[in-house]
Structure formats: structure tokens, C-alpha cells
Design a protein around this motif. Sequence first.
Motif, mmCIF file in Angstrom:
data_model
loop_
_atom_site.group_PDB
_atom_site.id
_atom_site.type_symbol
_atom_site.label_atom_id
_atom_site.label_comp_id
_atom_site.label_asym_id
_atom_site.label_seq_id
_atom_site.Cartn_x
_atom_site.Cartn_y
_atom_site.Cartn_z
ATOM 1 N N LYS A 180 1.560 -6.493 -14.738
ATOM 2 C CA LYS A 180 1.595 -5.431 -15.738
ATOM 3 C C LYS A 180 3.040 -5.153 -16.143
ATOM 4 O O LYS A 180 3.922 -5.065 -15.287
ATOM 5 C CB LYS A 180 0.948 -4.166 -15.159
ATOM 6 N N VAL A 181 3.250 -5.015 -17.434
ATOM 7 C CA VAL A 181 4.609 -4.811 -17.957
ATOM 8 C C VAL A 181 4.628 -3.508 -18.742
ATOM 9 O O VAL A 181 3.654 -3.177 -19.426
ATOM 10 C CB VAL A 181 4.997 -5.958 -18.928
ATOM 11 N N GLU A 209 7.948 2.435 -8.049
ATOM 12 C CA GLU A 209 6.938 3.491 -7.991
ATOM 13 C C GLU A 209 5.549 2.973 -8.360
ATOM 14 O O GLU A 209 4.601 3.115 -7.600
ATOM 15 C CB GLU A 209 7.298 4.583 -8.980
ATOM 16 N N ASN A 210 5.449 2.370 -9.540
ATOM 17 C CA ASN A 210 4.106 1.944 -9.962
ATOM 18 C C ASN A 210 3.917 0.432 -9.939
ATOM 19 O O ASN A 210 2.864 -0.075 -10.326
ATOM 20 C CB ASN A 210 3.765 2.505 -11.349
ATOM 21 N N LEU A 211 4.940 -0.292 -9.484
ATOM 22 C CA LEU A 211 4.896 -1.749 -9.409
ATOM 23 C C LEU A 211 4.560 -2.401 -10.761
ATOM 24 O O LEU A 211 3.803 -3.361 -10.834
ATOM 25 C CB LEU A 211 3.935 -2.226 -8.316
ATOM 26 N N HIS A 212 5.133 -1.843 -11.828
ATOM 27 C CA HIS A 212 5.031 -2.483 -13.140
ATOM 28 C C HIS A 212 6.359 -3.170 -13.436
ATOM 29 O O HIS A 212 7.417 -2.652 -13.080
ATOM 30 C CB HIS A 212 4.817 -1.451 -14.258
ATOM 31 N N LEU A 213 6.287 -4.315 -14.125
ATOM 32 C CA LEU A 213 7.526 -4.919 -14.618
ATOM 33 C C LEU A 213 8.043 -4.047 -15.758
ATOM 34 O O LEU A 213 7.260 -3.414 -16.463
ATOM 35 C CB LEU A 213 7.238 -6.326 -15.148
ATOM 36 N N GLN A 214 9.376 -4.043 -15.929
ATOM 37 C CA GLN A 214 9.935 -3.304 -17.061
ATOM 38 C C GLN A 214 10.617 -4.310 -17.971
ATOM 39 O O GLN A 214 11.352 -5.179 -17.479
ATOM 40 C CB GLN A 214 10.920 -2.271 -16.554
ATOM 41 N N GLY A 215 10.335 -4.204 -19.262
ATOM 42 C CA GLY A 215 10.871 -5.230 -20.163
ATOM 43 C C GLY A 215 11.407 -4.664 -21.452
ATOM 44 O O GLY A 215 11.200 -3.494 -21.785
ATOM 45 N N THR A 216 12.117 -5.523 -22.192
ATOM 46 C CA THR A 216 12.632 -5.170 -23.512
ATOM 47 C C THR A 216 12.061 -6.183 -24.494
ATOM 48 O O THR A 216 12.146 -7.392 -24.272
ATOM 49 C CB THR A 216 14.174 -5.295 -23.532
ATOM 50 N N ILE A 217 11.499 -5.636 -25.585
ATOM 51 C CA ILE A 217 10.917 -6.536 -26.588
ATOM 52 C C ILE A 217 12.041 -7.184 -27.390
ATOM 53 O O ILE A 217 12.969 -6.508 -27.807
ATOM 54 C CB ILE A 217 9.980 -5.747 -27.512
ATOM 55 N N LEU A 218 11.934 -8.480 -27.567
ATOM 56 C CA LEU A 218 13.024 -9.167 -28.282
ATOM 57 C C LEU A 218 12.777 -9.138 -29.785
ATOM 58 O O LEU A 218 11.658 -9.159 -30.242
ATOM 59 C CB LEU A 218 13.124 -10.615 -27.803
#
Length: 434
Positions: free
Chosen positions: A394-395, A425-434
Motif C-alpha cells: 500500500k502506498v 505507524e501504518n506500514l504504508h509506503l510513502q511516495g511522490t508522484i512523478l
Amino acid sequence: MKVHLKALGCRLNEAELEQWSRSFRASGHDVVAEPSTADVVVVNTCAVTTDATKKSRKLMNRLHRENPQSKLVVSGCYATLDSDHVAERIGVDLVVPNQEKDNLPQHVMDAFSANTMPLVAMEPGESSLFVRSRQRAFIKIQDGCRYRCTFCIVTIARGDERSRSLADIIDEVNALVEEGIKEIVLTGVHVGGYGSDIDSSLYDLVKIILDETDIPRVRFASVEPWDLPDKFFSLFENSRLMPHMHLPLQSGADSVLRRMSRRCKTTEFKDLVEQARRAIPHFNVTSDIIVGFPGETDDEWQQTMEYVESIGFGHLHIFSYSPREGTKAARLASPIENEIKKQRSRELHALADSMKQDMLAQQQGLLLDVLWEQAKEDNNGQMVYTGYAPNYLKVETRVSQPHSEFNHSLKNQITNTKIDGFSKENLHLQGTIL
Ligand code: SF4
């Protein structure tokens, strides 16, 4: 555990009830219509107006009065905005704030019961693995199973394997593409056995779906780790087939697997995982483990812990064994005490957590195509979008200017996203949209 679910307010609150209900059932619990018969009552509250807040409080009071023995769990906007007061209210046993809503069934199970056995395998079309959404549809490709795992009741109830025809499945996929569905999940009782009765195979089916439809993403629901056709992993060379498989292992000790009558021993399972990882970079393998199968000794349990760690799973579904009437396992000697099951389950949960963190850490810096599915505004007025990477991690991404055109178009889109890290905390990946 018997669970009763109630929602007030918006459609989203209602939709969440459905999602929770599926998760509870998939983990072996019953969802009941009458609060008076429930062990746990969950209320999804609302705070859109003062009236809604009042109604939420009234409903909580009424449910507590009607069944004071049951555990009362509250979530939703009222419970989140006023969490301290809500937690102190008479009868409230657990508050699950909105940020944790996705994991509500797990929080409830952690607090009030260990996961019990699901109806293994899942009902076709039901899945605790994947979230049903406007972007994702489940396609039943077959029913029935030729095996007789000793803990499994579904196979007795559903009979022999019957595959749906290729043409029928292709028609359904094409219709879903027309409706705007972006991802399909192929489900069944024994997915790997697809085609054995109609002179076809799972390989043929996936190939034809990829060749003859424009569905952007194809996934498998749970697939038993045997009977996979030759050249199976070469299918993943097509990037529309998502690099994730849920392969139920059930135990890491061959002696337990024998008592379960499983058709896959630990060395074969390892071979399969290695094949997948050799063929496809960042392939995510997730699995099910049954804790406390009758006669499971300390030594067998240690073997499972070591084996699971040596494979390294992206996610584990952990179930405490509970006998199902009519199965062979229900008649086996030496049942395991609940306390031991709970202790083993805690140990495995801790290992699963650390394996998941390792998997998430390995994604840092990658560029992944994320299908964005949900959006909500956070306390700072930023939009938080969540979706899934191809390997089903999950991202989330944060976007300012909630009303920009870009924002409106993001939901249900697949965008290339750079993974910056993950939230512990929630074990989500964190990303930036290109
Ligand atoms: S392979 Fe075993 S667990 Fe899976 S459906 Fe068949 S009998 Fe049940």
C-alpha cells in the motif's frame, strides 16, 4: 466471535461496514444481524452535524444497554474528533480512530480474540487479501478442489473441480474493462487447478486474458503452492500481471504439513518462491500460517518460525487453529491449549511485522506504478491518496491544493510514483508522484 456492525451517516461509513464484515468472516468470525447475540458490537459513528453526534451517542448507549456483556467498539468521525471523551463513556471498550479504520477488524481481533481459522479455502469471490473497490473486481474462474487437506471444510462442501470456460471469462473481463475497472483478481477454491477438467490450464487462461483484453492489471487471489503449470512464472514478463502471489504455506514443519495432508513440503515451497524471485524483481510473496494445529510440538513450532524467517514474506495471515466439524483434523488427538496458541501467534505476529518492514525498506528509491483508490483530507488540508503498487504494497502520497484539477483526476489512475520511504505507524509506503 460473533460481531454486529452498525453505521450512521454517510455512504462511505456504510461501505466500510461491508469491508469489515468481509474481513471478519474471512478470519472465521460470524457477522450477526442481532446486537443482542453479539460478542462484539462495532459502531461507525458520524459527526457531520450536532444532531448526528447526538444520534451516535444515543446509538452507543442503546447498544450497550441492550447487550452489556458485549464489547463495544466505536470508530468513525465522532469517535475520532472526540476520542478522549468517547473512550471514557460507559461501556466503550475500544476506540479505533479514522486513520486506523482500514485495520479495524485486526484491532478488534487483537484486542478480543485471536484470529480463528477461516473457511479454508475462501469462498470464491471472497477474499480477505484484497480490498474490493470501484477499481478492482473479483472473477471466479473455477470452483471445487480435488484435495482433502485435513483442516479444510470447503472442499467437502464444494465438491470436484469445475472450471469456467475461457470464452465466458474473457467476456466478463471485457465487460468490466468497459465499466472502467482497472484491476481483476482471479479467484477460486483451487486456482492452480484451473482447466484440468476442460483441457486448459491457468497458463492458457492468463495468456489469453493478457492477449485478448485491455484490462490494465491482473492478480491472483490465494493460490495453493502446487499444480502450477510449466513456464508459469514467464507469464509475469508481461507487466500487466502483477508481481505478487499469496501462496498459503500453513506450517514450516514437514511433519505438521503431513498431518494436514498438504501437497507441498517445505523444500518444494522454497523452490517455488526462488523461481518467482529469480524471474521477477521485487516479487512479493505473502502467505497463511495456521498456529496450534493438533499435536504441534515446541520443536515443530520452532521449525516454522525459522522456516518463515528464512523465506521472508511480505505479509502473513496468521490463524489460530480451530476445529471445523466434519473435517479429519477435528478428530486428531493432542489439541493445543489456547494460551500456547496465543503465545505462538504473538511471536509470529512480531516476526511478520519485522519481515514486512524489511520488505517495505527494500522499496525505497524504486519507481512504481500505483493505482490510486482512495482519497481523504488530513488535518492540514492536504489530500492523502492511497493505492497499491504492482506488488500489492500500500502506498500513500500527500498532495496540497485539494481542489486542483490534478487532484480530481488522480483517483482511479495509475501513475508512476517514486518511493521515498515508509511509515512505521501504518506500514504504508510513502511516495511522490512523478
Ligand atoms: S487444497 Fe486443501 S486447503 Fe485448498 S481448497 Fe483444497 S483441500 Fe482446501
